[in-house]
Design a protein around this motif. Structure first.
Motif, PDB file in Angstrom:
ATOM      1  N   ILE A 248     -73.024 -22.219  -3.649  1.00 54.42           N
ATOM      2  CA  ILE A 248     -72.663 -20.808  -3.778  1.00 54.42           C
ATOM      3  C   ILE A 248     -71.872 -20.341  -2.562  1.00 54.42           C
ATOM      4  CG2 ILE A 248     -73.647 -18.473  -3.745  1.00 54.42           C
ATOM      5  CD1 ILE A 248     -75.793 -19.538  -5.690  1.00 54.42           C
ATOM      6  N   ASP A 249     -72.195 -20.882  -1.384  1.00 57.33           N
ATOM      7  CA  ASP A 249     -71.458 -20.522  -0.172  1.00 57.33           C
ATOM      8  C   ASP A 249     -69.968 -20.816  -0.297  1.00 57.33           C
ATOM      9  OD1 ASP A 249     -73.499 -19.431   1.277  1.00 57.33           O
ATOM     10  OD2 ASP A 249     -73.951 -21.239   2.435  1.00 57.33           O
ATOM     11  N   LYS A 250     -69.624 -21.779  -1.153  1.00 49.83           N
ATOM     12  CA  LYS A 250     -68.223 -22.147  -1.339  1.00 49.83           C
ATOM     13  C   LYS A 250     -67.504 -21.203  -2.298  1.00 49.83           C
ATOM     14  CE  LYS A 250     -69.540 -26.962  -0.626  1.00 49.83           C
ATOM     15  NZ  LYS A 250     -69.729 -28.299  -1.253  1.00 49.83           N
ATOM     16  N   SER A 251     -68.260 -20.373  -3.014  1.00 43.92           N
ATOM     17  CA  SER A 251     -67.667 -19.412  -3.962  1.00 43.92           C
ATOM     18  C   SER A 251     -68.344 -18.062  -3.796  1.00 43.92           C
ATOM     19  CB  SER A 251     -67.836 -19.911  -5.401  1.00 43.92           C
ATOM     20  OG  SER A 251     -67.274 -21.184  -5.580  1.00 43.92           O
ATOM     21  N   PRO A 252     -68.235 -17.464  -2.595  1.00 46.62           N
ATOM     22  CA  PRO A 252     -69.031 -16.264  -2.302  1.00 46.62           C
ATOM     23  C   PRO A 252     -68.694 -15.053  -3.142  1.00 46.62           C
ATOM     24  CG  PRO A 252     -67.375 -16.640  -0.603  1.00 46.62           C
ATOM     25  CD  PRO A 252     -67.350 -17.839  -1.491  1.00 46.62           C
ATOM     26  N   HIS A 253     -67.479 -14.988  -3.698  1.00 43.55           N
ATOM     27  CA  HIS A 253     -67.086 -13.782  -4.435  1.00 43.55           C
ATOM     28  C   HIS A 253     -67.584 -13.780  -5.873  1.00 43.55           C
ATOM     29  CE1 HIS A 253     -64.705 -12.773  -0.977  1.00 43.55           C
ATOM     30  NE2 HIS A 253     -64.017 -13.902  -1.072  1.00 43.55           N
ATOM     31  N   GLY A 254     -68.002 -14.946  -6.374  1.00 39.41           N
ATOM     32  CA  GLY A 254     -68.434 -15.016  -7.758  1.00 39.41           C
ATOM     33  C   GLY A 254     -69.930 -15.038  -7.939  1.00 39.41           C
ATOM     34  N   ALA A 255     -70.678 -14.980  -6.834  1.00 42.15           N
ATOM     35  CA  ALA A 255     -72.127 -15.129  -6.957  1.00 42.15           C
ATOM     36  C   ALA A 255     -72.849 -14.343  -5.874  1.00 42.15           C
ATOM     37  CB  ALA A 255     -72.506 -16.608  -6.861  1.00 42.15           C
ATOM     38  N   ILE A 256     -74.039 -13.918  -6.200  1.00 40.71           N
ATOM     39  CA  ILE A 256     -74.940 -13.327  -5.211  1.00 40.71           C
ATOM     40  C   ILE A 256     -76.291 -14.024  -5.304  1.00 40.71           C
ATOM     41  CG2 ILE A 256     -73.830 -11.069  -5.125  1.00 40.71           C
ATOM     42  CD1 ILE A 256     -76.086 -10.018  -6.945  1.00 40.71           C
ATOM     43  N   ILE A 257     -77.012 -13.994  -4.196  1.00 42.19           N
ATOM     44  CA  ILE A 257     -78.352 -14.578  -4.125  1.00 42.19           C
ATOM     45  C   ILE A 257     -79.343 -13.443  -3.974  1.00 42.19           C
ATOM     46  CG2 ILE A 257     -79.885 -16.074  -2.777  1.00 42.19           C
ATOM     47  CD1 ILE A 257     -77.186 -17.433  -1.786  1.00 42.19           C
ATOM     48  N   ILE A 258     -80.368 -13.436  -4.821  1.00 43.02           N
ATOM     49  CA  ILE A 258     -81.406 -12.416  -4.701  1.00 43.02           C
ATOM     50  C   ILE A 258     -82.770 -13.081  -4.602  1.00 43.02           C
ATOM     51  CG2 ILE A 258     -80.068 -10.679  -5.952  1.00 43.02           C
ATOM     52  CD1 ILE A 258     -81.874 -11.171  -8.367  1.00 43.02           C
ATOM     53  N   ARG A 259     -83.642 -12.452  -3.857  1.00 39.96           N
ATOM     54  CA  ARG A 259     -85.021 -12.939  -3.771  1.00 39.96           C
ATOM     55  C   ARG A 259     -85.868 -12.207  -4.812  1.00 39.96           C
ATOM     56  NH1 ARG A 259     -87.886 -12.987   1.820  1.00 39.96           N
ATOM     57  NH2 ARG A 259     -88.063 -10.812   1.225  1.00 39.96           N
ATOM     58  N   TYR A 260     -86.617 -12.978  -5.551  1.00 40.78           N
ATOM     59  CA  TYR A 260     -87.518 -12.408  -6.563  1.00 40.78           C
ATOM     60  C   TYR A 260     -88.429 -11.357  -5.951  1.00 40.78           C
ATOM     61  CZ  TYR A 260     -91.828 -12.442  -9.410  1.00 40.78           C
ATOM     62  OH  TYR A 260     -92.946 -12.095 -10.120  1.00 40.78           O
ATOM     63  N   GLU A 261     -88.922 -11.624  -4.765  1.00 43.64           N
ATOM     64  CA  GLU A 261     -89.864 -10.714  -4.113  1.00 43.64           C
ATOM     65  C   GLU A 261     -89.239  -9.358  -3.808  1.00 43.64           C
ATOM     66  OE1 GLU A 261     -91.120 -14.795  -3.847  1.00 43.64           O
ATOM     67  OE2 GLU A 261     -89.257 -13.862  -3.154  1.00 43.64           O
ATOM     68  N   ASP A 262     -87.956  -9.342  -3.461  1.00 50.45           N
ATOM     69  CA  ASP A 262     -87.287  -8.066  -3.191  1.00 50.45           C
ATOM     70  C   ASP A 262     -87.219  -7.204  -4.452  1.00 50.45           C
ATOM     71  OD1 ASP A 262     -86.868  -8.789  -0.551  1.00 50.45           O
ATOM     72  OD2 ASP A 262     -84.898  -9.650  -0.953  1.00 50.45           O
ATOM     73  N   VAL A 263     -86.992  -7.847  -5.593  1.00 50.17           N
ATOM     74  CA  VAL A 263     -86.957  -7.101  -6.855  1.00 50.17           C
ATOM     75  C   VAL A 263     -88.353  -6.586  -7.193  1.00 50.17           C
ATOM     76  CG1 VAL A 263     -86.237  -7.146  -9.263  1.00 50.17           C
ATOM     77  CG2 VAL A 263     -85.067  -8.587  -7.607  1.00 50.17           C
ATOM     78  N   CYS A 264     -89.384  -7.374  -6.888  1.00 57.45           N
ATOM     79  CA  CYS A 264     -90.760  -6.934  -7.150  1.00 57.45           C
ATOM     80  C   CYS A 264     -91.128  -5.711  -6.314  1.00 57.45           C
ATOM     81  CB  CYS A 264     -91.743  -8.072  -6.820  1.00 57.45           C
ATOM     82  SG  CYS A 264     -91.694  -9.458  -7.969  1.00 57.45           S
ATOM     83  N   VAL A 265     -90.719  -5.707  -5.056  1.00 54.13           N
ATOM     84  CA  VAL A 265     -91.106  -4.628  -4.137  1.00 54.13           C
ATOM     85  C   VAL A 265     -90.337  -3.344  -4.430  1.00 54.13           C
ATOM     86  CG1 VAL A 265     -91.057  -3.898  -1.713  1.00 54.13           C
ATOM     87  CG2 VAL A 265     -91.863  -6.188  -2.313  1.00 54.13           C
ATOM     88  N   ASN A 266     -89.055  -3.467  -4.731  1.00 53.45           N
ATOM     89  CA  ASN A 266     -88.228  -2.283  -4.961  1.00 53.45           C
ATOM     90  C   ASN A 266     -87.351  -2.501  -6.184  1.00 53.45           C
ATOM     91  OD1 ASN A 266     -86.880   0.136  -4.685  1.00 53.45           O
ATOM     92  ND2 ASN A 266     -86.488  -0.121  -2.493  1.00 53.45           N
ATOM     93  N   PRO A 267     -87.956  -2.553  -7.372  1.00 50.05           N
ATOM     94  CA  PRO A 267     -87.216  -2.973  -8.567  1.00 50.05           C
ATOM     95  C   PRO A 267     -86.038  -2.089  -8.938  1.00 50.05           C
ATOM     96  CG  PRO A 267     -89.406  -2.169  -9.149  1.00 50.05           C
ATOM     97  CD  PRO A 267     -89.376  -2.305  -7.664  1.00 50.05           C
TER      98      PRO A 267
END
Length: 323
Positions: free
Chosen positions: A230-249
């Motif tokens: 993903i680091d090689k294609s930063p504009h087409g992808a984002i990384i999210i942590r499941y826990e962050d969505v749980c805490v502040n959905p």
């Protein structure tokens, strides 16, 4: 609809990483046309781990993604809950729901039936979105093969993901009756990744590990490979942590929608508020906080230390403060 071959949306992550819940969060948008794990039922004819120097896969992946809209099996189109869609009218919505019910009943007696899905072609806002737990090792190749795709990669903490896998195997929730810790065929693929090669890992190393260590190594090599690609294609992808969505959905959901180019509707907020404390393994209505912290009931402090020793010193581990 040929327009769905362009501008696809993909959510991908390891099994038991909260991908189904987050996928349904996105599916709650009225403009989303959802396909649930099409590459599980309709296999891609490419390796499960693709390295950046591998060749010969891009055309196959492009053709596969170009046909995802036409995957109308009950498993792919029938994942509940269903949401109101802007591209359906009252009749086509009921036709879709009835066809799903008929297909599910037919499947019980071994009869395959396609879902009837009539989408209003005048709705130019409709977007094709699919979710995968099979293609984490193909993320880089997918981004290359489908340049206008937008990818969300979900990472769950190693403790939560591993504890959930152990729990699921103990409760016989998976179609594969063997333990993923003993799936040495898959480890053969993982050993081709850059991190495995840099560390000089061999199958002898893998076999000598305990089951918990192997599950930690599986989490590490799979996620680290995806993050590196993903680091090689930063504009087409984002990384999210499941826990962050749980805490502040709601906040995280709105950020995801901005990345995907989706409008915010009250229907998504209603979905986020509709949760219970029921202990159904595959439910998308469980309390996110309870789900996030459930691993603490399953793993000991010693287990956590074992996992940390396997994953430390990597980008994946740093997401969870392990250095």
């Amino acid at each position: 609809m040929d327009s769905f071959n362009r501008g696809q949306l993909l959510l991908v992550g390891l099994p038991r990483s909260g991908t189904t819940w987050i996928a349904k969060l996105i599916d709650s948008n009225p403009d989303i046309v959802y396909r649930h794990e099409p590459d599980t039922e309709f296999r891609m004819n490419v390796p499960v781990i693709i390295n950046s120097d591998d060749t010969g896969c891009e055309q196959l992946i492009s053709e596969y993604c170009g046909n995802i809209f036409n995957r109308k099996g009950v498993r792919v189109c029938g994942k509940q809950p269903f949401f109101k869609k802007a591209y359906f009218n009252l009749f086509t919505e009921q036709l879709f729901r009835i066809s799903v019910l008929v297909a599910k009943l037919s499947s019980r007696v071994g009869i395959s039936s396609k879902i009837i899905e009539v989408i209003n072609s005048k709705n130019k806002k409709a977007k094709l979105f699919w979710k995968s737990i099979e293609s984490a090792g193909r993320v880089g190749a997918i981004l290359k093969a489908v340049p206008d795709i937008k990818v969300i990669y979900v990472v769950r903490s190693p403790y939560g993901q591993i504890a959930s896998v152990i729990d699921g195997e103990a409760r016989q929730k998976f179609t594969d009756t063997g333990s993923s810790a003993d799936d040495y065929g898959f480890f053969e693929y993982l050993l081709t990744t850059k991190l495995a090669r840099d560390r000089g890992l061999t199958m002898e190393h893998v076999v000598s590990m305990t089951k918990l260590q192997r599950l930690a190594l599986r989490w590490l090599l799979h996620n680290e490979h995806a993050l590196t690609e993903i680091d090689k294609s930063p504009h087409g992808a984002i990384i999210i942590r499941y826990e962050d969505v749980c805490v502040n959905p709601e906040k995280e959901a709105k950020d995801i929608f901005v990345f995907l180019g989706l409008q915010w509707y009250p229907q998504t907020k209603e979905f986020l508020s509709n949760k219970t404390d029921e202990d159904k393994y595959y439910s998308v209505f469980k309390s996110p906080i309870n789900s996030m912290e459930k691993w603490k009931e399953k793993l000991t402090a010693e287990d956590v230390e074992v996992i940390d020793q396997v994953i430390k010193g990597t980008k994946s581990a740093s997401l969870y403060g392990v250095v």
